[in-house]
Design an enzyme around this catalytic site. Structure first.
Site, PDB file in Angstrom:
ATOM      1  N   ASP A 387       1.211  -1.315  -0.034  1.00 16.82           N
ATOM      2  CA  ASP A 387       0.035  -0.353  -0.227  1.00 16.82           C
ATOM      3  C   ASP A 387       1.149   1.256   0.264  1.00 16.82           C
ATOM      4  O   ASP A 387       1.752   1.457   0.426  1.00 16.82           O
ATOM      5  CB  ASP A 387      -0.767  -0.151   0.682  1.00 16.82           C
ATOM      6  N   GLU A 390       2.945   4.759  -4.483  1.00 20.79           N
ATOM      7  CA  GLU A 390       2.448   5.625  -5.292  1.00 20.79           C
ATOM      8  C   GLU A 390       4.004   6.564  -5.486  1.00 20.79           C
ATOM      9  O   GLU A 390       4.518   6.909  -6.712  1.00 20.79           O
ATOM     10  CB  GLU A 390       1.311   7.193  -5.035  1.00 20.79           C
ATOM     11  N   ASP A 458      -8.941   4.030  -1.900  1.00 17.15           N
ATOM     12  CA  ASP A 458      -9.806   4.499  -1.410  1.00 17.15           C
ATOM     13  C   ASP A 458     -11.576   5.236  -1.356  1.00 17.15           C
ATOM     14  O   ASP A 458     -11.781   5.919  -1.968  1.00 17.15           O
ATOM     15  CB  ASP A 458      -9.173   5.618  -0.214  1.00 17.15           C
TER      16      ASP A 458
END
Ligand code: GLC
Length: 754
Positions: A387, A390, A458
């Site tokens: 997670d 990015e 999300d």
């Protein structure tokens, strides 16, 4: 600003596997990778090493071309590239001379400072699909997008960019198809006629080369096959990872995790996977466990295993700045972190507070990261959730001065998540030996399908998020990502019971079936919705487990030819305008023959468009004519799902987890059709890599419409199927045609339906 146009061709040189064309401003290189795949690279730095994170193939050697005063022509069996010399312009044609895609004659490729842009001709009827995880409509004509992997928390259904970068689109016009993969990890832009006149579209990037692969196959499915040949295909996922997955940010203690798993068994709701989100760690330090809340990780994972649950743990890239913390100390000592230009380690805040970020572009760092997974594998964890890659940092604006080794963040940011995932994959594969790890990542670049499943980050508990989320899944399927999921129920906010039921029923047909929710939201596990609703949720999850033989075979197809499990109708029906109609654009074909129509939870009647052919409602077998829209009932316990005439769907009895063998009966459902149909059935142990050494069970199942015969070809592979009985269940054949039961062996099976 300095603008540099390409100029005219001055010199053409032939090399073993490519040709170069020199202009005053740049060098053009052209390679043939396959008959339908030609690569063009226009560069101002021709001596820079030629590397790609995405591409795993090599060009063909012995490139041929012809040349005269005005052009250079490269011809393969499937594609012709005509390069006009003055000015230098690139145009692609089918072998019989139909234009597939051409540079805009006026502007072609040029540089605007560091930015490189290609202006291309826009055809009157041209549509664009693809780019993966992008909001907006299925047909991207008239819109523009940016690729810049972003922690897009609280995103809306219009936010761009999101978490992932897939600079690959498919163009459709004049009944023709082409694909274009712009392999450049800098911040990139695609404008499909949004901000230009009707003459051109454009794409480009803030740096790097105009480096693209042109795919000229006809048919969207063939383009996907070629694209995934070029960038790789997924391997068979662990079977357990395609069962039902339960997640939450976070189950706060080992007791809570165990309690959730126990409840599934108590309530007889099938499930395979439970997650530990960030709170299993000690102060969010990666590769640690919180010894108060999770005092005995192995004990926990063992107990979960005894309940037939597998455990997936989250890992984030941010390494907490804290002396005495192993990963921090080692990373600092060995210079494994991203730095500023002066060599100082870059610091930013994420969950643990101040953090450094591993330079995943370095092989040694990858090794180091991968080896640390023993902290999770030793207790028995087999799933790894990558997670915040990015990479995310609070403020979301990592300075352009940050470097990963000798590369600036701006050049490679879009590949960071993929490289982290690759490191996790390589490391855990090494540690787990012959066992398949399950991998999930939020950030991705082209080629990520080789390592991991993805989910769309999300989202929010709303009907519009449910519908657009399905579009993301379908669009990810166009760029080679078959194993995809969304947070079912919506991550942020609380779903109504109706939305939860609806989304869960849609989840049956989402490749990764995961319920996940944000901290502070209401609990959302199946028993939180009252007895009646729980019964509906249970039934849907049971259906997922019944469908696993079909779904697993679908993943086999993805692993072989790259076709996704969730397929936008545009893959097969490019000429059907209704497919692109915003009312129907969320619909998709799941596997080969199941059509699913997502519907808002507030609508109990849905308008569904069925493409050409005949269809049956799954469950009732009511027949519907294709090529038109139908208004159909859509109660919360019966999502509109249809099966194509001739559809072959292998199913099994309900099991509580994929660890159970079941009752040995393979239910082969066949819906009457007027044309022959086939299905490749695939099975293996679902756990090890033995399948790569021939230990699988695979056979072609055929339905012959005219004779009413069904055959199962002799099984290939050395794996012994878990099924010993075959029950053939006919649908739509009339009452006279009854179920048939035969022994399920490896030899040829022939069944007469008449
Ligand atoms: C990010 C993820 C989310 C996760 C949370 C805590 O927001 O997208 O899925 O639950 O971080 O780790």
């Amino acid at each position: 600003m300095q603008t540099q146009v390409l100029g005219n061709a001055q010199q053409v040189n032939q090399h073993n596997d490519h040709i170069t064309i020199q202009t005053t401003q740049a060098t053009a290189k052209i390679w043939v990778y396959a008959p339908a795949i030609i690569r063009v690279n226009l560069t101002q730095t021709p001596d820079k090493p030629d590397t790609s994170f995405a591409v795993i193939q090599q060009p063909e050697s012995g490139i041929q071309f012809s040349e005269d005063d005005s052009e250079i022509v490269i011809t393969t069996d499937a594609l012709t590239l005509r390069v006009s010399k003055a000015p230098l312009r690139f145009s692609f044609y089918t072998p019989d001379g139909q234009a597939l895609s051409e540079d805009d004659a006026r502007f072609g490729v040029n540089w605007q400072n560091e930015r490189v842009v290609n202006y291309r001709k826009l055809y009157a009827d041209e549509k664009f699909i693809g780019l993966g995880e992008k909001t907006g409509d299925l047909n991207r004509r008239g819109t523009h997008y940016v690729n810049w992997n972003t922690d897009a928390s609280k995103h809306t259904i219009h936010t761009d960019p999101l978490y992932k970068t897939f600079p690959f689109f498919i163009g459709l016009h004049s009944g023709l198809t082409y694909g274009l993969f712009f392999d450049n990890t800098n911040k990139s832009y695609f404008d499909f006629g949004a901000t230009t006149d009707d003459e051109m579209s454009w794409f480009g990037a803030d740096g790097g080369d105009m480096n693209y692969y042109f795919l000229g196959a006809q048919g969207v499915a063939n383009i996907i096959k070629d694209y995934t040949w070029l960038t790789g295909r997924m391997e068979m996922p662990p079977l357990w990872s395609i069962g039902y997955q339960q997640c939450r940010y976070s189950y706060m203690s080992a007791d809570e995790v165990l309690g959730i798993a126990e409840k599934f068994r108590e309530h007889n709701i099938p499930a395979d996977v439970i997650y530990c989100d960030i709170d299993y760690m000690d102060n969010y330090k990666i590769f640690t466990w919180n010894d108060e809340a999770f005092p005995d990780p192995k004990g926990l994972v063992d107990k979960l295993k005894a309940l037939d649950f597998r455990t997936v743990c989250i890992v984030d890239p941010g390494i907490k700045v804290e002396e005495g913390y192993k990963q921090y100390d080692e990373g600092v000592a060995k210079n494994y972190f991203a730095t500023y230009t002066n060599g100082d380690n870059y610091v930013a805040n994420v969950w643990p507070g101040r953090c450094h970020f591993p330079n995943f572009f370095d092989d040694e760092v990858k090794e180091w990261w991968g080896a640390a997974f023993t902290a999770l594998t030793e207790p028995g964890v087999e799933g790894f959730w990558n997670d915040m890659n990015e990479p995310a940092a609070w403020g979301q604006n990592i300075p352009y001065l940050v470097k990963f080794g000798d590369r600036y963040m701006a050049e490679v940011r879009n590949a960071y998540g993929m490289e982290m995932t690759k490191a996790t994959y390589n490391g855990t594969r090494k540690i787990l030996g012959n066992k398949r790890p399950f991998m999930l990542t939020r950030a991705a670049y082209c080629g990520t399908q080789r390592f991991s499943a993805v989910w769309t980050g999300d989202n929010t508990a709303s009907d519009e998020h449910m519908l657009y989320g399905q579009r993301l899944v379908n669009s990810l399927g166009l760029v080679g990502m078959s194993f995809t999921g969304v947070d079912i129920g919506g991550y942020t906010g609380n779903p109504t019971p109706e939305l939860m039921l609806r989304w869960n029923s849609l989840g049956v047909y989402i490749p990764m079936y995961r319920n996940h929710a944000e901290i502070g939201t209401a609990m959302r596990e199946p028993w939180e919705w009252g007895e009646e609703n729980m019964a509906i949720i249970r039934k849907d999850i049971e259906l997922r487990y019944q469908l696993l033989p079909y779904i697993y075979s679908g993943f086999y197809e993805s692993s072989q030819n790259g076709l996704p499990l969730s397929r936008t109708l545009a893959i097969e029906h490019i000429q059907d305008e209704n497919v692109f109609d915003v009312r129907y654009q969320n619909q998709f074909i799941f596997g080969n023959s199941i059509l699913v129509a997502p519907v808002e939870s507030t609508k109990l009647i849905a308008e569904v468009y069925l493409p050409e052919g005949e269809w049956y409602r799954f469950g009732s077998d009511k027949a519907y004519e294709g090529g038109m829209a139908h208004s159909v009932p859509a109660p919360l316990n019966d999502l509109p799902v249809f099966v194509k005439a001739g559809g072959i769907v292998p199913m099994q009895s309900v099991i509580q987890s994929t660890n159970e063998t079941g009752d040995g009966i393979l239910y082969l459902h066949i819906w009457k059709g007027s044309e022959d149909s086939t299905f490749v059935y695939y099975e293996d142990d679902g756990v090890t890599y033995d399948n790569e050494r021939g230990v699988f069970h695979k056979r072609e199942i055929s339905y012959y419409a005219e004779t009413g015969k069904v055959t199962l070809a002799v099984a290939e592979g050395s794996y012994t199927s878990k099924f010993n009985t075959l029950k053939l269940i006919p649908h739509g054949f009339g009452k006279a045609v009854k179920e048939k039961e035969v022994t399920y062996g490896i030899g040829l099976i022939e069944i007469d339906l008449k």
